[in-house]
Design an enzyme around this catalytic site. Structure first.
Site, PDB file in Angstrom:
ATOM      1  N   SER A 120      -7.803  -5.594   7.058  1.00 26.39           N
ATOM      2  CA  SER A 120      -6.823  -6.200   8.621  1.00 26.39           C
ATOM      3  C   SER A 120      -6.242  -4.855   8.937  1.00 26.39           C
ATOM      4  O   SER A 120      -6.800  -3.792   8.860  1.00 26.39           O
ATOM      5  CB  SER A 120      -5.236  -6.611   8.150  1.00 26.39           C
ATOM      6  OG  SER A 120      -4.214  -5.847   7.440  1.00 26.39           O
ATOM      7  N   ASP A 154      12.222 -11.629   0.423  1.00 26.07           N
ATOM      8  CA  ASP A 154      11.454 -11.731  -0.729  1.00 26.07           C
ATOM      9  C   ASP A 154      10.899 -12.739  -1.288  1.00 26.07           C
ATOM     10  O   ASP A 154      11.648 -13.443  -1.484  1.00 26.07           O
ATOM     11  CB  ASP A 154      11.145 -10.489  -2.157  1.00 26.07           C
ATOM     12  CG  ASP A 154      11.329  -8.772  -1.608  1.00 26.07           C
ATOM     13  OD1 ASP A 154      10.256  -8.577  -0.743  1.00 26.07           O
ATOM     14  OD2 ASP A 154      12.542  -7.861  -1.943  1.00 26.07           O
ATOM     15  N   GLY A 187       0.588  -0.717  -0.316  1.00 22.31           N
ATOM     16  CA  GLY A 187      -0.390   0.309   0.173  1.00 22.31           C
ATOM     17  C   GLY A 187       0.979   1.290  -0.348  1.00 22.31           C
ATOM     18  O   GLY A 187       2.198   1.111   0.557  1.00 22.31           O
ATOM     19  N   THR A 189      -7.196  -1.239   6.656  1.00 17.53           N
ATOM     20  CA  THR A 189      -8.314  -0.544   6.635  1.00 17.53           C
ATOM     21  C   THR A 189      -9.333  -0.941   7.447  1.00 17.53           C
ATOM     22  O   THR A 189     -10.456   0.377   7.834  1.00 17.53           O
ATOM     23  CB  THR A 189      -8.681  -1.250   5.155  1.00 17.53           C
ATOM     24  OG1 THR A 189      -7.816  -0.832   4.586  1.00 17.53           O
ATOM     25  CG2 THR A 189     -10.012  -1.502   5.233  1.00 17.53           C
ATOM     26  N   SER A 223      -0.414 -15.839   1.311  1.00 19.50           N
ATOM     27  CA  SER A 223      -0.871 -15.453   1.848  1.00 19.50           C
ATOM     28  C   SER A 223      -2.009 -14.629   0.971  1.00 19.50           C
ATOM     29  O   SER A 223      -3.126 -14.753   1.846  1.00 19.50           O
ATOM     30  CB  SER A 223       0.244 -14.158   2.477  1.00 19.50           C
ATOM     31  OG  SER A 223      -0.272 -12.879   2.861  1.00 19.50           O
TER      32      SER A 223
END
Lengths: 506, 506
Positions: B208, B270, B182, B217, B278
């Site tokens: 979450s 990564d 995000g 959010t 996920s």
């Protein structure tokens, strides 16, 4: 000048006495102003700064109980000791800078070969305490399997050596040995060192204490003499006697290795590269020029097949050669325990019996010690293995190994007799038969339940070998303990595992 | 029947209130009889048994201070809550059995592809708490880089779904979205969900809370309505309104993911495979059939180049297809923050302004929401992207998205206005110029220092976009805080980082 990161009011240091091993851990009250303003949460990595300019990176646990006052910060033992704190010292916490060398760990995960400099910066950061255990786990995993080539293993070994103290004996020939994956009771080292030093070699031997086993060589030697020697004391002993039998833990020889081993054990991830770097970094840091690697091969040993042993040996030889070491590998029998005693003092009694040429001395411990010492004599004296072994046996038989052992003990602080346990329990054969199976794992567990290695006299004495014929009521093993409580634990466990020694019916 | 492993006298349970996150940790006094007899040491893994037959594997810390009595054993919060203990409950400790699935992790380290069953047993053991953090780190590292092929990612995703609760809406078309990495303020989700449900789609959205950012959010939605819904309540809301905007944390949707994410963040390794598993496991567990993946691409976003974005998108599509998901990928601009507010309530005000067609609504948040919703409408209604975006804009413009949003909030427990902060500080332009650079990382840090997300009204309001022309004394950003102390921390940090917004001179 006072350091005031983020210009915040300091917290008061409080020692909590929690042993988190090498990973420094801080405990911060949830209602602390620092938690809120810095956005710290459990498992955050935090930079600690003291009023004397001390720095440390630690992992954080948030405390939601009344354990700590709002203006306090709790320290684990390793964090407290590293910073040499006093109660209520002012402490500032801030976000640490990213640990640069973790990018090399990531590069290894992505399959790149690492350079000398990259290994050096990883090992430096580990020794400086900048890696949390999860970072160590990632590094170990990334180096797992055969992910390191011999050049990388060489670089890792050199980095580990440079990260700690090193000894230089100013001698052309300094001998050392290592056994990969010990068998219970396989305590040849004190005998081998005595033989070699009696033959004029220099053997500055440092050993570890038990990690998961009932005894390490240092635990056993501690029942016979002082082993916590300073570097200077060790130098004195070696220059007087040509050898020593000291505990290596206090000497900071390859300290990164001590930190990695803890996590490797938890992961149980076999990494030839890490194993070789671990062993050889300790030897090189201790100043060895000639090293023998003893690899016991057997179904319950660490190395289970001859193929695996050959592969490991070949990497050991290549890396040893890169590092300018004379290195030889000896494959030995790894199918059953060695000697009679399992536990510090019980193993010490076996060692004394062999050195003193006592009739009761366990022949397998004597033979194996002569075999290892013989191989090392052959390596450095340019003689055959048979000649080496013969020389080793003579040195034992004529008492000069025993004389040298006492001299080393006296130089280290005085020879003493190992203690004897007063609480015992015998397991006897319920029928006549021959010994068909011995479970090393259960034997080690019984010895530990009986108190070994913390209680030096505790452990297990095993009276039979595979194939031995026993009569009904013969003693198969004897548990030794220093108190009735621990004897009971061990006996109960034995009763639940009666198959520790199995007898065939014929 | 009382369970008495090793037949030892039990210890008394004591809650220490130490938050070690998901890793259950026990604290045992060094002088405890169990330490000696079992040979436990710090970092040992121990099996805990309660008098009610509860079981748990935990990591051990040895306590050398007076924190605990000799007959006590301390529990971290996660260990205490998992076992539902009461103070002084009798507790037995023993050595745990080896965790079998760690052999599969080792197989992955050794380069083998894992089967469905192997992933299932790893994920089950993780959810049962049998993995210490170092084991999780090893699993994540072994799956790092591109070490998982699409078949393995599919198996991992399915295993993660099976390990927790799943929702089945008995509908042919259930829509969900996810944004990879995000940007600050990029809170399109409530707007997109309102548009889609207003258009008749089913969107059971779970989100979450913030992990490292100033708001998630769920944090933002919590300033507008209730978000801690039970599974039943969520079903009610969705069957009434076609959608919801709930917090997913209490629902045990893909619980393994929650445990892995914590360690992944610490490692910063990564792994496309872990990322895809996920995201998709959460979506499938929540019952989605059609999923849009939003990948912002920009120099300071998670995905930094179009090549990397294409590669990630291709794996997302392959795994989605294996799992029977309709999945589309949308690449969006990741070069600067979205909207004006950074922080729960500030972002909520932006959302309300967009939904209410307020003149002050940030156009970039409105445009991006319409773009995402349009793409999802195009996917499920078999219309073009232009038609989808036009429909999304209409649904916003005619007020039906706003009406639907209020209806969802009312169904979840009532709509409320987000709070407003009373402490503010403005950063003004020192000269005329145009905005040449905005540092997202520093903005997020200022918002967190000001109190976000714990203080919902706290955060940063940013008044300019890249390229905007500003006059001397124009307000560039405003810090919002709920108290003077936190405002001060944020302002001090801002003063140390004046380059958070850079102006060119012309």
């Amino acid at each position: 000048m006072m350091l005031t990161p983020e210009r915040m009011a300091p917290l008061k240091a409080r020692r909590l006495g929690i042993d988190t091993h090498h990973e420094p851990t801080l405990y911060l009250p949830a209602q602390s102003h620092v938690c809120r303003s810095e956005g710290f949460e459990s498992l955050s990595r935090v930079q600690v700064t003291t009023h004397q300019g001390g720095h440390l990176i630690a992992s954080l646990n948030i405390v939601t109980s009344e354990l700590l006052g709002d203006d306090e910060v709790g320290f684990s033992e390793s964090a407290w000791l590293r910073l040499s704190l006093n109660a209520e010292d002012p402490i500032w916490l801030s976000h640490p800078k990213p640990v640069q060398s973790l990018s090399h760990v990531r590069a290894k995960v992505y399959g790149h070969a690492l350079s000398d400099l990259q290994f050096q910066s990883i090992i430096n950061d580990i020794v400086e305490g900048r890696y949390a255990d999860v970072h160590l786990a990632a590094f170990i995993t990334a180096c797992g399997d055969d992910n390191l080539n011999d050049t990388e293993i060489t670089a890792l070994t050199e980095a580990m050596v440079k990260s700690g103290s090193t000894l230089d004996w100013k001698l052309p020939l300094v001998v050392d040995k290592h056994c990969v994956g010990g068998l219970p009771g396989n305590r040849t080292t004190p005998i081998v060192v005595s033989i070699l030093t009696a033959c004029g070699l220099t053997v500055p031997k440092t050993s570890s204490r038990a990690i998961t086993s009932p005894a390490g060589t240092a635990d056993t030697m501690e029942t016979l003499t002082e082993v916590s020697l300073s570097l200077e004391k060790m130098r004195d002993v070696v220059s007087q006697q040509g050898g020593c039998l000291a505990w290596g833990g206090a000497m900071r020889l390859s300290p990164a290795d001590d930190m990695l081993i803890q996590v490797e054990r938890a992961l149980d991830i076999d990494s030839e590269g890490q194993l070789i770097a671990s062993v050889l970094s300790k030897k090189i840091a201790a100043g060895a020029t000639h090293v023998l690697i003893d690899i016991p091969v057997g179904p319950t040993a660490k190395v289970r097949s001859q193929e695996a042993a050959e592969r490991l040996a070949s990497s050991f030889r290549a890396v040893g050669s890169n590092l300018g070491l004379e290195l030889q590998v000896l494959f030995t029998d790894g199918s059953q325990p060695v000697g009679r005693g399992i536990g510090p003092a019980l193993e010490a009694h076996d060692i004394l019996a062999v050195l003193q040429n006592d009739n009761s001395a366990p022949p397998d411990l004597r033979d194996r010690s002569a075999e290892v010492a013989g191989a090392m004599l052959a390596m450095v004296k340019q003689i055959s293995l048979e000649e080496g072994t013969r020389l080793a046996r003579e040195t034992l038989a004529n008492g000069s190994a025993w004389e040298k052992f006492r001299a080393i003990c006296n130089a280290q602080g005085g020879f003493r007799l190992p203690p004897v346990a007063h609480y015992r329990y015998a397991l006897v054969a319920e029928h006549t038969g021959s010994v068909s199976r011995i479970d090393n794992r259960i034997l080690a567990k019984i010895a530990k339940l009986a108190g070994a290695p913390a209680d030096p006299a505790a452990g297990v004495e095993i009276n039979v070998k595979l194939g031995d014929r026993v009569e009904c009521q013969d003693v198969l093993l004897m548990i030794h303990a220093e108190n009735a409580g621990e004897l009971n634990y061990a006996v109960e466990y034995l009763n639940e595992h009666p198959h520790v020694i199995e007898l065939s019916n014929h």
